[in-house]
Design a protein around this motif. Structure first.
Motif, PDB file in Angstrom:
ATOM      1  N   PRO A 176      13.414  69.926  25.779  1.00  0.00           N
ATOM      2  CA  PRO A 176      13.509  68.923  24.735  1.00  0.00           C
ATOM      3  C   PRO A 176      13.027  69.524  23.583  1.00  0.00           C
ATOM      4  N   LEU A 177      11.843  70.184  23.571  1.00  0.00           N
ATOM      5  CA  LEU A 177      11.438  70.772  22.335  1.00  0.00           C
ATOM      6  C   LEU A 177      12.410  71.622  21.655  1.00  0.00           C
ATOM      7  N   LEU A 178      13.046  72.528  22.004  1.00  0.00           N
ATOM      8  CA  LEU A 178      13.994  73.296  21.725  1.00  0.00           C
ATOM      9  C   LEU A 178      15.307  72.494  21.125  1.00  0.00           C
ATOM     10  N   ASP A 179      15.476  71.477  21.671  1.00  0.00           N
ATOM     11  CA  ASP A 179      16.438  70.770  21.565  1.00  0.00           C
ATOM     12  C   ASP A 179      16.197  69.846  20.106  1.00  0.00           C
ATOM     13  N   LEU A 224      26.603  77.826  13.817  1.00  0.00           N
ATOM     14  CA  LEU A 224      25.435  78.537  14.795  1.00  0.00           C
ATOM     15  C   LEU A 224      24.552  77.389  15.422  1.00  0.00           C
ATOM     16  N   ILE A 225      24.246  76.325  14.438  1.00  0.00           N
ATOM     17  CA  ILE A 225      23.161  75.336  15.009  1.00  0.00           C
ATOM     18  C   ILE A 225      23.981  74.584  15.783  1.00  0.00           C
ATOM     19  N   HIS A 226      25.434  74.221  15.876  1.00  0.00           N
ATOM     20  CA  HIS A 226      26.064  73.467  16.524  1.00  0.00           C
ATOM     21  C   HIS A 226      26.140  74.089  17.878  1.00  0.00           C
ATOM     22  N   ASP A 227      26.715  75.401  18.009  1.00  0.00           N
ATOM     23  CA  ASP A 227      26.724  76.008  19.100  1.00  0.00           C
ATOM     24  C   ASP A 227      25.391  75.945  20.150  1.00  0.00           C
ATOM     25  N   MET A 228      24.234  76.340  19.308  1.00  0.00           N
ATOM     26  CA  MET A 228      23.049  76.083  20.079  1.00  0.00           C
ATOM     27  C   MET A 228      22.712  74.945  20.636  1.00  0.00           C
ATOM     28  N   ALA A 229      23.019  73.717  19.944  1.00  0.00           N
ATOM     29  CA  ALA A 229      22.725  72.383  20.552  1.00  0.00           C
ATOM     30  C   ALA A 229      23.822  72.231  21.572  1.00  0.00           C
ATOM     31  N   GLU A 230      25.008  72.631  21.732  1.00  0.00           N
ATOM     32  CA  GLU A 230      25.787  72.347  22.711  1.00  0.00           C
ATOM     33  C   GLU A 230      25.669  73.321  23.989  1.00  0.00           C
ATOM     34  N   ASP A 231      25.313  74.460  23.741  1.00  0.00           N
ATOM     35  CA  ASP A 231      25.407  75.504  24.915  1.00  0.00           C
ATOM     36  C   ASP A 231      23.864  75.704  25.351  1.00  0.00           C
ATOM     37  N   PRO A 232      23.439  75.351  26.257  1.00  0.00           N
ATOM     38  CA  PRO A 232      22.082  75.568  26.718  1.00  0.00           C
ATOM     39  C   PRO A 232      21.968  76.938  26.917  1.00  0.00           C
ATOM     40  N   ALA A 233      22.858  77.813  27.168  1.00  0.00           N
ATOM     41  CA  ALA A 233      22.765  79.126  27.589  1.00  0.00           C
ATOM     42  C   ALA A 233      22.947  80.241  26.196  1.00  0.00           C
ATOM     43  N   HIS A 234      23.024  79.595  25.079  1.00  0.00           N
ATOM     44  CA  HIS A 234      23.194  80.261  23.974  1.00  0.00           C
ATOM     45  C   HIS A 234      22.270  81.451  23.840  1.00  0.00           C
ATOM     46  N   PRO A 235      22.654  82.710  23.166  1.00  0.00           N
ATOM     47  CA  PRO A 235      21.739  83.721  23.239  1.00  0.00           C
ATOM     48  C   PRO A 235      20.430  83.544  22.481  1.00  0.00           C
ATOM     49  N   LEU A 236      20.585  82.742  21.289  1.00  0.00           N
ATOM     50  CA  LEU A 236      19.435  82.497  20.258  1.00  0.00           C
ATOM     51  C   LEU A 236      18.263  81.525  21.060  1.00  0.00           C
ATOM     52  N   LYS A 256      16.518  83.800  23.167  1.00  0.00           N
ATOM     53  CA  LYS A 256      15.550  84.454  22.357  1.00  0.00           C
ATOM     54  C   LYS A 256      14.276  83.665  22.195  1.00  0.00           C
ATOM     55  N   ALA A 257      14.683  82.328  21.986  1.00  0.00           N
ATOM     56  CA  ALA A 257      13.499  81.412  21.541  1.00  0.00           C
ATOM     57  C   ALA A 257      12.923  81.126  22.942  1.00  0.00           C
ATOM     58  N   GLU A 258      13.378  81.184  23.983  1.00  0.00           N
ATOM     59  CA  GLU A 258      12.645  81.029  25.259  1.00  0.00           C
ATOM     60  C   GLU A 258      11.829  82.211  25.609  1.00  0.00           C
ATOM     61  N   GLU A 259      12.192  83.402  25.568  1.00  0.00           N
ATOM     62  CA  GLU A 259      11.614  84.601  25.461  1.00  0.00           C
ATOM     63  C   GLU A 259      10.452  84.437  24.612  1.00  0.00           C
ATOM     64  N   GLY A 260      10.461  84.128  23.503  1.00  0.00           N
ATOM     65  CA  GLY A 260       9.496  84.057  22.282  1.00  0.00           C
ATOM     66  C   GLY A 260       8.361  83.195  22.897  1.00  0.00           C
ATOM     67  N   LEU A 261       8.839  81.942  23.501  1.00  0.00           N
ATOM     68  CA  LEU A 261       7.887  80.983  23.878  1.00  0.00           C
ATOM     69  C   LEU A 261       7.091  81.576  25.174  1.00  0.00           C
ATOM     70  N   ALA A 262       7.690  82.172  26.130  1.00  0.00           N
ATOM     71  CA  ALA A 262       7.086  82.840  27.261  1.00  0.00           C
ATOM     72  C   ALA A 262       5.963  83.918  26.661  1.00  0.00           C
ATOM     73  N   SER A 263       6.781  84.783  25.521  1.00  0.00           N
ATOM     74  CA  SER A 263       5.564  85.653  25.208  1.00  0.00           C
ATOM     75  C   SER A 263       4.296  85.093  24.299  1.00  0.00           C
ATOM     76  N   LEU A 264       4.538  84.062  23.790  1.00  0.00           N
ATOM     77  CA  LEU A 264       3.397  83.472  23.171  1.00  0.00           C
ATOM     78  C   LEU A 264       2.559  82.862  24.239  1.00  0.00           C
ATOM     79  N   ALA A 265       3.042  82.276  25.371  1.00  0.00           N
ATOM     80  CA  ALA A 265       2.202  81.662  26.455  1.00  0.00           C
ATOM     81  C   ALA A 265       1.243  82.954  27.169  1.00  0.00           C
TER      82      ALA A 265
END
Length: 423
Positions: free
Chosen positions: A198-201, A250-262, A265-274
């Motif tokens: 939900p945070l990414l959304d 790009l924003i629409h694709d990110m919103a529609e596709d949970p597996a979008h590459p960006l 990348k954002a999830e990887e960034g959050l994990a690295s931050l954690a």
């Protein structure tokens, strides 16, 4: 420079009863003076007038003497700096010291406190208070008395000072708390459970709104950076539309596709931050610096002050309405606890013993501090205000002294005149 503390409500006008008694005492003294003058004019008419004159003369002396004595307690008679007058204002500090010593000697001795606490069944009183159904007609005095006491205590406390203490305590706790590992652990747990989605959304939706609201800035930037040929041919507008359209897609694709590459990348960034929040000293130092700057920000202090005021207002509303406080599930739990306190002798003895030891310990550890508090508080009171308050409290009885002095003095004068005549 510290100014004397003005006691709230102490500067009010004298009570009507005191004013009435003062007028009676003064009127009686004036009546004796008039009677004395009239009796002197009738001295040769009849011997009885001599008795009247003697009575009035002695009554004036007695009334004036007691007026002087009563007035000298609180102020200088007629404003004259006569020695040993204005006793209360001159000795305010000594009165405070003696009152504190009286409290220490007679009330704050551990043995005295323990003896008094043995006669108090704290557990039974607390049990009855908790077990009584809200709104019951019987035995509500304790509940509302405790509510009024709690409300009075909250209202009497200095809001700024108490709020500052709360803010200071919270600030010190936060300064000593290493928040980086906590944030990192919370973020890591959220990612593991998928609660970060939900945070990414939300970030994606926010980006879409930002782009929509700032399309004119993108068009202006493309127009400024384009050459004159692109502007003349209108290619700058076409290029701006392409850029905006691409970003929107790009924003629409990110919103529609949970597996979008960006998103990945954002999830990887959050994990690295954690991970960095828990293990990287540089990241932890940056968070600590940001936390310190945030705590030193005056805006945060104002926000905490508002939170404290709302908390204090909520506590006042609760203690002023104990039935509402004890309603619902909380009321049921407290009622069950109250029933247990009344029916379990072992638990009652434990609570009473704890209350007794707490009271004795408080008297032993803080008795001297309480004495100093009383003494220092009275020292800080405004002299004129406290004089007015004391006079309003006992002045009515003191006016009876003036009346009695006038009548007793007259009676003594009458007896002396009779004895003189007999001799």
């Amino acid at each position: 420079m510290n100014r004397p503390l003005r006691v709230p409500g102490a500067g009010d006008a004298a009570p009507i009863a005191l004013v009435r008694m003062r007028r009676v005492a003064t009127g009686l003294l004036v009546a004796m003076a008039v009677l004395f003058l009239f009796a002197r004019t009738q001295a040769g008419v009849h011997p009885a007038w001599g008795y009247v004159q003697a009575f009035a003369e002695a009554a004036m002396v007695g009334g004036l003497a007691d007026w002087f004595a009563v007035t000298a307690l609180f102020r200088h008679p007629l404003g004259l700096p006569i020695p040993h007058t204005a006793i209360v204002p001159r000795n305010k500090d000594r009165i405070g010291d003696q009152l504190g010593s009286f409290l220490r000697t007679n009330f704050l001795i551990p043995a005295v406190v323990a003896r008094r606490m043995q006669r108090i069944d704290v557990a039974a009183a607390l049990g009855r208070w908790l077990a009584e159904p809200a709104g019951a007609a019987s035995a509500t005095r304790l509940r509302y008395g405790a509510s009024r006491l709690a409300a009075d205590m909250l209202e009497s406390l200095d809001q700024e000072r108490l709020g500052g203490m709360v803010r200071g305590a919270l600030s010190n706790q936060l300064r000593d708390l290493d928040v980086s590992p906590l944030i990192g652990q919370a973020l890591e747990a959220a990612i593991a459970d998928g609660r970060h989605v939900p945070l990414l959304d939300g970030i994606v939706r926010w980006a879409a709104k930002v782009l929509e609201a700032n399309e004119h800035l993108v068009r202006a930037m493309v127009h400024e950076r384009s050459g004159s040929i692109m502007r003349w041919t209108g290619l700058d507008e076409t290029l701006a539309n392409k850029i905006i359209g691409g970003l929107n897609k790009l924003i629409h694709d990110m919103a529609e596709d949970p597996a979008h590459p960006l998103r990945a990348k954002a999830e990887e960034g959050l994990a690295s931050l954690a991970h960095d929040l828990q293990h990287d000293p540089d990241t932890q130092a940056k968070v600590a610096t940001f936390k310190a700057e945030l705590l030193d920000n005056p805006a945060l202090g104002d926000w905490w002050q508002g939170i404290w005021e709302r908390m204090r207002g909520g506590m006042l509303r609760m203690v002023r309405d104990p039935d509402t406080l004890l309603a619902g599930k909380l009321g049921e739990a407290l009622a069950a606890l109250g029933t247990t306190l009344q029916g379990d002798p072992l638990l009652a003895r434990t609570i009473n013993r704890f209350a007794r030891r707490a009271a004795v310990g408080a008297a032993s550890d803080y008795g001297d501090a309480i004495v100093r508090l009383v003494s220092d508080t009275i020292r800080g009171w405004d002299v004129a205000t406290i004089t007015m308050r004391l006079e309003n409290a006992v002045g009515r009885d003191l006016q009876y002294i003036r009346i009695n002095g006038t009548l007793v003095g007259g009676s003594v004068g009458l007896v002396l005149h009779a004895v003189e005549g007999a001799l």
